[in-house]
Scaffold this active site. Structure first.
Site, PDB file in Angstrom:
ATOM      1  N   LYS A  42       0.840  -1.208   0.000  1.00 58.29           N
ATOM      2  CA  LYS A  42       0.000   0.000   0.000  1.00 58.29           C
ATOM      3  C   LYS A  42       0.878   1.262   0.000  1.00 58.29           C
ATOM      4  O   LYS A  42       0.705   2.142  -0.834  1.00 58.29           O
ATOM      5  CB  LYS A  42      -0.936   0.016   1.224  1.00 58.29           C
ATOM      6  CG  LYS A  42      -1.881  -1.178   1.293  1.00 58.29           C
ATOM      7  CD  LYS A  42      -2.845  -1.087   2.467  1.00 58.29           C
ATOM      8  CE  LYS A  42      -2.171  -1.158   3.828  1.00 58.29           C
ATOM      9  NZ  LYS A  42      -1.519  -2.449   4.132  1.00 58.29           N
TER      10      LYS A  42
ATOM     11  N   ARG B  72     -10.415   0.259   8.521  1.00 59.46           N
ATOM     12  CA  ARG B  72      -9.748  -0.986   8.851  1.00 59.46           C
ATOM     13  C   ARG B  72     -10.689  -1.993   9.489  1.00 59.46           C
ATOM     14  O   ARG B  72     -10.285  -3.077   9.861  1.00 59.46           O
ATOM     15  CB  ARG B  72      -8.676  -0.648   9.861  1.00 59.46           C
ATOM     16  CG  ARG B  72      -7.534  -1.573   9.726  1.00 59.46           C
ATOM     17  CD  ARG B  72      -6.325  -0.772   9.599  1.00 59.46           C
ATOM     18  NE  ARG B  72      -5.161  -1.524   9.752  1.00 59.46           N
ATOM     19  CZ  ARG B  72      -4.022  -1.104   9.257  1.00 59.46           C
ATOM     20  NH1 ARG B  72      -3.978   0.016   8.593  1.00 59.46           N
ATOM     21  NH2 ARG B  72      -2.965  -1.807   9.439  1.00 59.46           N
TER      22      ARG B  72
ATOM     23  N   ARG C 109      11.472  -5.098   5.219  1.00 58.06           N
ATOM     24  CA  ARG C 109      11.241  -3.687   4.845  1.00 58.06           C
ATOM     25  C   ARG C 109      12.215  -2.760   5.566  1.00 58.06           C
ATOM     26  O   ARG C 109      12.513  -2.940   6.739  1.00 58.06           O
ATOM     27  CB  ARG C 109       9.803  -3.313   5.193  1.00 58.06           C
ATOM     28  CG  ARG C 109       9.558  -1.799   5.133  1.00 58.06           C
ATOM     29  CD  ARG C 109       8.120  -1.436   5.203  1.00 58.06           C
ATOM     30  NE  ARG C 109       7.407  -2.125   6.248  1.00 58.06           N
ATOM     31  CZ  ARG C 109       6.089  -2.205   6.295  1.00 58.06           C
ATOM     32  NH1 ARG C 109       5.363  -1.636   5.371  1.00 58.06           N
ATOM     33  NH2 ARG C 109       5.502  -2.856   7.275  1.00 58.06           N
TER      34      ARG C 109
ATOM     35  N   ARG D  91      10.743  -0.748  11.081  1.00 58.23           N
ATOM     36  CA  ARG D  91       9.610  -0.414  11.953  1.00 58.23           C
ATOM     37  C   ARG D  91       9.565  -1.334  13.168  1.00 58.23           C
ATOM     38  O   ARG D  91       9.843  -2.529  13.051  1.00 58.23           O
ATOM     39  CB  ARG D  91       8.298  -0.547  11.157  1.00 58.23           C
ATOM     40  CG  ARG D  91       7.719   0.801  10.775  1.00 58.23           C
ATOM     41  CD  ARG D  91       6.629   0.697   9.768  1.00 58.23           C
ATOM     42  NE  ARG D  91       5.486  -0.128  10.176  1.00 58.23           N
ATOM     43  CZ  ARG D  91       4.398  -0.277   9.447  1.00 58.23           C
ATOM     44  NH1 ARG D  91       4.285   0.335   8.283  1.00 58.23           N
ATOM     45  NH2 ARG D  91       3.416  -1.041   9.867  1.00 58.23           N
TER      46      ARG D  91
ATOM     47  N   ARG E  69      -0.547  -9.055  13.079  1.00 59.57           N
ATOM     48  CA  ARG E  69      -1.205  -8.054  12.223  1.00 59.57           C
ATOM     49  C   ARG E  69      -1.955  -8.729  11.073  1.00 59.57           C
ATOM     50  O   ARG E  69      -3.030  -8.281  10.676  1.00 59.57           O
ATOM     51  CB  ARG E  69      -0.175  -7.055  11.683  1.00 59.57           C
ATOM     52  CG  ARG E  69       0.251  -6.030  12.741  1.00 59.57           C
ATOM     53  CD  ARG E  69       1.594  -5.378  12.432  1.00 59.57           C
ATOM     54  NE  ARG E  69       1.679  -4.816  11.112  1.00 59.57           N
ATOM     55  CZ  ARG E  69       2.821  -4.621  10.442  1.00 59.57           C
ATOM     56  NH1 ARG E  69       3.969  -4.961  10.989  1.00 59.57           N
ATOM     57  NH2 ARG E  69       2.800  -4.085   9.259  1.00 59.57           N
TER      58      ARG E  69
HETATM   59  P1  AP5 Z   1       4.666  -1.555   1.914  1.00 62.61           P
HETATM   60  O1  AP5 Z   1       4.327  -0.792   0.686  1.00 62.61           O
HETATM   61  O2  AP5 Z   1       5.386  -0.835   2.984  1.00 62.61           O
HETATM   62  O3  AP5 Z   1       3.380  -2.331   2.481  1.00 62.61           O
HETATM   63  P2  AP5 Z   1       2.067  -1.800   3.180  1.00 62.61           P
HETATM   64  O4  AP5 Z   1       0.911  -2.449   2.498  1.00 62.61           O
HETATM   65  O5  AP5 Z   1       2.073  -0.325   3.283  1.00 62.61           O
HETATM   66  O6  AP5 Z   1       2.222  -2.515   4.590  1.00 62.61           O
HETATM   67  P3  AP5 Z   1       2.108  -1.934   6.079  1.00 62.61           P
HETATM   68  O7  AP5 Z   1       2.869  -2.890   6.935  1.00 62.61           O
HETATM   69  O8  AP5 Z   1       2.467  -0.501   6.124  1.00 62.61           O
HETATM   70  O9  AP5 Z   1       0.607  -2.138   6.324  1.00 62.61           O
HETATM   71  P4  AP5 Z   1      -0.105  -2.113   7.656  1.00 62.61           P
HETATM   72  O10 AP5 Z   1      -1.486  -1.961   7.199  1.00 62.61           O
HETATM   73  O11 AP5 Z   1       0.186  -3.269   8.542  1.00 62.61           O
HETATM   74  O12 AP5 Z   1       0.569  -0.874   8.458  1.00 62.61           O
HETATM   75  P5  AP5 Z   1       0.022   0.562   8.824  1.00 62.61           P
HETATM   76  O13 AP5 Z   1       1.167   1.464   8.901  1.00 62.61           O
HETATM   77  O14 AP5 Z   1      -1.129   0.918   7.994  1.00 62.61           O
HETATM   78  O15 AP5 Z   1       5.534  -2.822   1.419  1.00 62.61           O
HETATM   79  C1  AP5 Z   1       6.032  -3.788   2.329  1.00 62.61           C
HETATM   80  C2  AP5 Z   1       7.403  -4.294   1.851  1.00 62.61           C
HETATM   81  O16 AP5 Z   1       7.250  -5.025   0.634  1.00 62.61           O
HETATM   82  C3  AP5 Z   1       8.391  -3.155   1.533  1.00 62.61           C
HETATM   83  O17 AP5 Z   1       9.676  -3.530   1.946  1.00 62.61           O
HETATM   84  C4  AP5 Z   1       8.327  -3.030  -0.003  1.00 62.61           C
HETATM   85  O18 AP5 Z   1       9.554  -2.591  -0.536  1.00 62.61           O
HETATM   86  C5  AP5 Z   1       7.999  -4.456  -0.419  1.00 62.61           C
HETATM   87  N1  AP5 Z   1       7.164  -4.511  -1.633  1.00 62.61           N
HETATM   88  C6  AP5 Z   1       6.116  -3.690  -1.928  1.00 62.61           C
HETATM   89  N2  AP5 Z   1       5.568  -4.042  -3.120  1.00 62.61           N
HETATM   90  C7  AP5 Z   1       6.283  -5.130  -3.551  1.00 62.61           C
HETATM   91  C8  AP5 Z   1       6.186  -5.964  -4.729  1.00 62.61           C
HETATM   92  N3  AP5 Z   1       5.255  -5.744  -5.676  1.00 62.61           N
HETATM   93  N4  AP5 Z   1       7.069  -6.990  -4.840  1.00 62.61           N
HETATM   94  C9  AP5 Z   1       8.014  -7.204  -3.882  1.00 62.61           C
HETATM   95  N5  AP5 Z   1       8.151  -6.459  -2.761  1.00 62.61           N
HETATM   96  C10 AP5 Z   1       7.285  -5.437  -2.602  1.00 62.61           C
HETATM   97  O19 AP5 Z   1      -0.536   0.288  10.312  1.00 62.61           O
HETATM   98  C11 AP5 Z   1       0.336  -0.005  11.368  1.00 62.61           C
HETATM   99  C12 AP5 Z   1      -0.445  -0.113  12.669  1.00 62.61           C
HETATM  100  O20 AP5 Z   1      -1.084   1.151  12.945  1.00 62.61           O
HETATM  101  C13 AP5 Z   1      -1.580  -1.139  12.685  1.00 62.61           C
HETATM  102  O21 AP5 Z   1      -1.115  -2.435  13.020  1.00 62.61           O
HETATM  103  C14 AP5 Z   1      -2.508  -0.552  13.761  1.00 62.61           C
HETATM  104  O22 AP5 Z   1      -2.022  -0.841  15.046  1.00 62.61           O
HETATM  105  C15 AP5 Z   1      -2.372   0.950  13.526  1.00 62.61           C
HETATM  106  N6  AP5 Z   1      -3.396   1.483  12.597  1.00 62.61           N
HETATM  107  C16 AP5 Z   1      -3.186   2.045  11.377  1.00 62.61           C
HETATM  108  N7  AP5 Z   1      -4.340   2.406  10.815  1.00 62.61           N
HETATM  109  C17 AP5 Z   1      -5.325   2.067  11.689  1.00 62.61           C
HETATM  110  C18 AP5 Z   1      -6.749   2.168  11.658  1.00 62.61           C
HETATM  111  N8  AP5 Z   1      -7.420   2.682  10.601  1.00 62.61           N
HETATM  112  N9  AP5 Z   1      -7.435   1.718  12.742  1.00 62.61           N
HETATM  113  C19 AP5 Z   1      -6.805   1.194  13.811  1.00 62.61           C
HETATM  114  N10 AP5 Z   1      -5.466   1.040  13.891  1.00 62.61           N
HETATM  115  C20 AP5 Z   1      -4.727   1.476  12.830  1.00 62.61           C
HETATM  116 MG    MG Z   2       2.121   1.086   4.870  1.00 59.83          MG
END
Ligand code: AP5
Ligand code: MG
Ligand code: ZN
Length: 216
Positions: A13, A88, A127, A160, A171
């Site tokens: 994402k 979410r 990552r 992270r 997660r």
């Molecule tokens: P990346 O693009 O970083 O993946 P991502 O989908 O953004 O994954 P996240 O881990 O950020 O998602 P998340 O939803 O768990 O975290 P968030 O910060 O939202 O890519 C990942 C890796 O893969 C990278 O190294 C990249 O280079 C590689 N990659 C990408 N595309 C690729 C491809 N095509 N091929 C190969 N490699 C590839 O949330 C974190 C925490 O915040 C949650 O756990 C929760 O506690 C809290 N939180 C956030 N939002 C909410 C909400 N709305 N409600 C409640 N809690 C929330």
């Molecule tokens: Mg992300």
């Protein structure tokens, strides 16, 4: 263009968001990034959010929904925005829908990046993120030119706190239980675009642009 990016942890994402916001010239609103910024700055919100994030759990809705609707209400979101990591769960989606209805805003698309569970842990654990500009790399799949150094701004790369194998697994489970039902929720609204996230970063981006169209 008013977009939601949906997908499990590590789906890509954040990686795709960088290209999308540039192409469509819209703000990138990531609740995860907002929480991490608050943690870094030591705010009350950051302290509360950290308790949940460190365990891989969702931050409670009452700390989350208001900050998103406040952000969408700002001037720079008038022509569009991209939500990354929100909503979410179904209650957040319903809250967002009622806010959008009240303010006469219609979502254009929900981009759902699909990636098999088996490769998500590897993606998240490998990552690395730039401390200065937030650019995302992967030690194997998208390595920086120089180990530990950002290609974009030469900033230092970090891992992270919630990218350990154990927390990522939690997660993913939380995603399956609470977030995945949103795929049906938005499918029934007729605005979902399912994208195969197990292709090169460039091909995933092409497919997203195809689904969104070139209109701004
Ligand atoms: P990346 O693009 O970083 O993946 P991502 O989908 O953004 O994954 P996240 O881990 O950020 O998602 P998340 O939803 O768990 O975290 P968030 O910060 O939202 O890519 C990942 C890796 O893969 C990278 O190294 C990249 O280079 C590689 N990659 C990408 N595309 C690729 C491809 N095509 N091929 C190969 N490699 C590839 O949330 C974190 C925490 O915040 C949650 O756990 C929760 O506690 C809290 N939180 C956030 N939002 C909410 C909400 N709305 N409600 C409640 N809690 C929330
Ligand atoms: Mg992300
Ligand atoms: Zn950087």
């Amino acid at each position: 263009m008013k977009i939601i990016l949906l997908g499990p942890p590590g789906a890509g994402k954040g990686t795709q968001a960088a290209g999308i916001v540039e192409k469509y010239n819209i703000p990138h609103i990531s609740t995860g990034d907002i929480f991490r910024k608050n943690i870094k700055e030591g705010t009350e919100l950051g302290k509360k959010a950290k308790e949940y994030m460190d365990k891989g759990l969702l931050v409670p809705d009452e700390l989350t929904v208001g900050l998103v609707t406040d952000r969408i209400s700002q001037d720079d979101c008038k022509n569009g925005f991209m939500l990354d990591g929100f909503p979410r769960n179904v209650s957040q989606a319903k809250y967002l829908d009622s806010f959008l209805q009240k303010t006469n805003i219609a979502l254009d698309k929900v981009v759902n990046i699909e990636v098999d569970k088996s490769i998500l842990v590897e993606r998240a654990v490998g990552r690395r993120i730039c401390k200065s500009c937030g650019a995302t790399f992967h030690i194997e799949f998208n390595p920086p030119k120089e180990n530990g150094v950002c290609d974009v701004c030469s900033g230092e790369l970090y891992q992270r706190a919630d990218d350990t194998e154990e927390t990522v697994s939690k997660r993913i489970q939380v995603y399956l239980d609470e977030t995945k039902p949103l795929v049906n929720y938005y499918t029934s609204q007729g605005i979902i675009a399912n994208i195969n996230g197990q292709q090169s970063i460039e091909k995933v981006f092409e497919d997203i642009v195809d689904a969104l169209g070139s209109e701004k």
